[in-house]
Design an enzyme around this catalytic site. Sequence first.
Site, PDB file in Angstrom:
ATOM      1  N   HIS A  83      -3.646  -4.763   0.579  1.00  0.00           N
ATOM      2  CA  HIS A  83      -2.958  -5.299   1.766  1.00  0.00           C
ATOM      3  C   HIS A  83      -3.060  -6.821   1.771  1.00  0.00           C
ATOM      4  O   HIS A  83      -3.999  -7.370   2.346  1.00  0.00           O
ATOM      5  CB  HIS A  83      -3.617  -4.774   3.046  1.00  0.00           C
ATOM      6  CG  HIS A  83      -3.381  -3.331   3.299  1.00  0.00           C
ATOM      7  ND1 HIS A  83      -2.358  -2.866   4.083  1.00  0.00           N
ATOM      8  CD2 HIS A  83      -4.036  -2.232   2.853  1.00  0.00           C
ATOM      9  CE1 HIS A  83      -2.387  -1.550   4.125  1.00  0.00           C
ATOM     10  NE2 HIS A  83      -3.405  -1.135   3.385  1.00  0.00           N
ATOM     11  N   GLU A 140      -1.652  -8.884   3.511  1.00  0.00           N
ATOM     12  CA  GLU A 140      -1.519  -9.492   4.851  1.00  0.00           C
ATOM     13  C   GLU A 140      -2.867  -9.842   5.466  1.00  0.00           C
ATOM     14  O   GLU A 140      -2.945 -10.687   6.348  1.00  0.00           O
ATOM     15  CB  GLU A 140      -0.739  -8.562   5.797  1.00  0.00           C
ATOM     16  CG  GLU A 140      -1.416  -7.257   6.196  1.00  0.00           C
ATOM     17  CD  GLU A 140      -1.091  -6.101   5.260  1.00  0.00           C
ATOM     18  OE1 GLU A 140      -0.765  -6.357   4.080  1.00  0.00           O
ATOM     19  OE2 GLU A 140      -1.173  -4.936   5.706  1.00  0.00           O
ATOM     20  N   CYS A 169       0.839  -1.199   0.000  1.00  0.00           N
ATOM     21  CA  CYS A 169       0.000   0.000   0.000  1.00  0.00           C
ATOM     22  C   CYS A 169       0.877   1.253   0.000  1.00  0.00           C
ATOM     23  O   CYS A 169       1.413   1.609  -1.034  1.00  0.00           O
ATOM     24  CB  CYS A 169      -0.990  -0.039   1.161  1.00  0.00           C
ATOM     25  SG  CYS A 169      -2.420   0.974   0.835  1.00  0.00           S
TER      26      CYS A 169
END
Length: 575
Positions: A535, A537, A404
Amino acid sequence: MKYVVVSGGVISGIGKGVLASSTGLLFKTLGLRVTSIKIDPYMNIDAGTMSPLEHGECFVLNDGGEVDLDLGNYERYLNITLTKDHNITTGKIYSHVIERERKGDYLGKTVQVVPHVTGAIQDWIERVSKIPVDDSGLEPEVCIIELGGTVGDIESAPFVEALRQFQFRVGSDNFALIHVSLVPVIHGEQKTKPTQAAIKDLRSLGLTPDMIACRCQELLEVATIEKIGMFCHVGPNQVIAVHDVNTTYHVPLLLKEQKIMKFLSQKLRLDTIELTAESLQKGEHLLTRWKTLTANYDRAFETVTIALVGKYTHLKDSYLSVIKSLEHSSMKCNRKLKIEWVESSDLEEETKTSDLSKYHKAWHHVCQADGILVPGGFGSRGIEGMVAAAKYARESNIPYLGVCLGLQIAVIEFVRNVIGIPDSTSMEFDPAHSEETASVVYMPDVDQVKLGGTMRLGIHQTKFVKGSENAKLRKIYGGSEYVMERHRHRYEVNPKLISKIEAKGLKFIGKDETETRMELLELDDHKFFCGTQYHPEYISKVLDPSRPFLGLVAAASGILDDILAREDLSHKGDF
Ligand code: GLN
């Protein structure tokens, strides 16, 4: 539906979330469908407007919900997909009750905390617990409810009262309570008094613990367990010891060894739930995989070092999902993970002048690392340090992943130093910057005034562009045509500069569904220099690591080619 409430006493932050998700995992290994709800007694509607430095990371869900980081734990351990309604806050409950009051739903009545707020909490729990959260598309059978904060706080009182009533609403066969407590060691002695006091508080509010989970540094002594059992009026088999272990992935097995499922199965009459041979087998398979994973973790002896260059490094929880994704990936690469925390402003010229040793120490960490990660973030502090780290990674052929903000940083660095616009930056840091030369600009479709819940949020499709077949990022995703990942941003790469940037070798290999927004970048002729506007994650799973993170860790471990050669890369969920 079987409800298991996990509450906490003594102090917060002792791993209630890990304990709750580990318990959920054990239910799954029995072949049951498990969901979870997190209750946060704060007034905010959601975690989106809180500082990561105060509250830890804001977790983002598929539906765009900006929620408490504990929901991430549940998704990762239980391999489920939650919705924003799975995070209940005081703000959400009160605005729901007030909205109903204005509509006239309680006409003629005095609206009160008991029974209206407590009733609304119970209705909410019952409704949300039934939402299907896994691939089966079926209603879950077990719902883990984690109550944030500690019992006895003013803030959580309506929730505690709601749960007290709830045990009667659903019946005692369908309700179990695990209270997490702390056993400190003072002068070598394990002290039980804080736990006794916590249980007394809990009982005075009408709740009875079915299990007391004691967090402690070392193994709990038998005498301590017996003492807690006696003073807290529970059997010794209801006292479980959760001592510090080298990785939280051991906790489910630690609980299993202490036979918590035996007790919970009896209490919740799990024998009344009929399970198919297929679900039983699935549960067993999950347990085997989990055991292998933790055993492999213990056996790994090589280390991979990743420098995490961020701006919220003083509170590690600000990057919880990032850390977890790195952990998942390292386990897949059979490496022990070492994270070097680098506060990005320490890499800047200003620190060089004010604190030379801090500056050199920070650079030492960056230069010693096998890979560099620049995670998401907001605001201008520390940006120049990140840009410097990206420059170092690009020029020195060190694996780099920008997430990001980290992608935007890589673009700013490239535009400044390769394209030759030295003052180029993001309009987030310099709103008056010319739109012709800014590397990163405001997205036209984003609200610039109202800040709560108005970013580009949640799951969106990213399509790989034609000609990207050989890109490492695409290969690590198993060569797929597109990926679905979660977003949270207001700015994007300036479309006006794309052709110039690409001509110099930094390629945008993934774009959004309209093919106008840049989502993935990869540098030609580099070990691994990649960025994602989303993102990744947020959807990393313990047994199925996020692919861009896996790429970074594999490249940093020198085994990227081996990983890319694996044929099962496209087996999502069972890789
Ligand atoms: N601040 C940047 C933006 O809004 C990056 C956001 C992030 O890293 N989540 O676009």
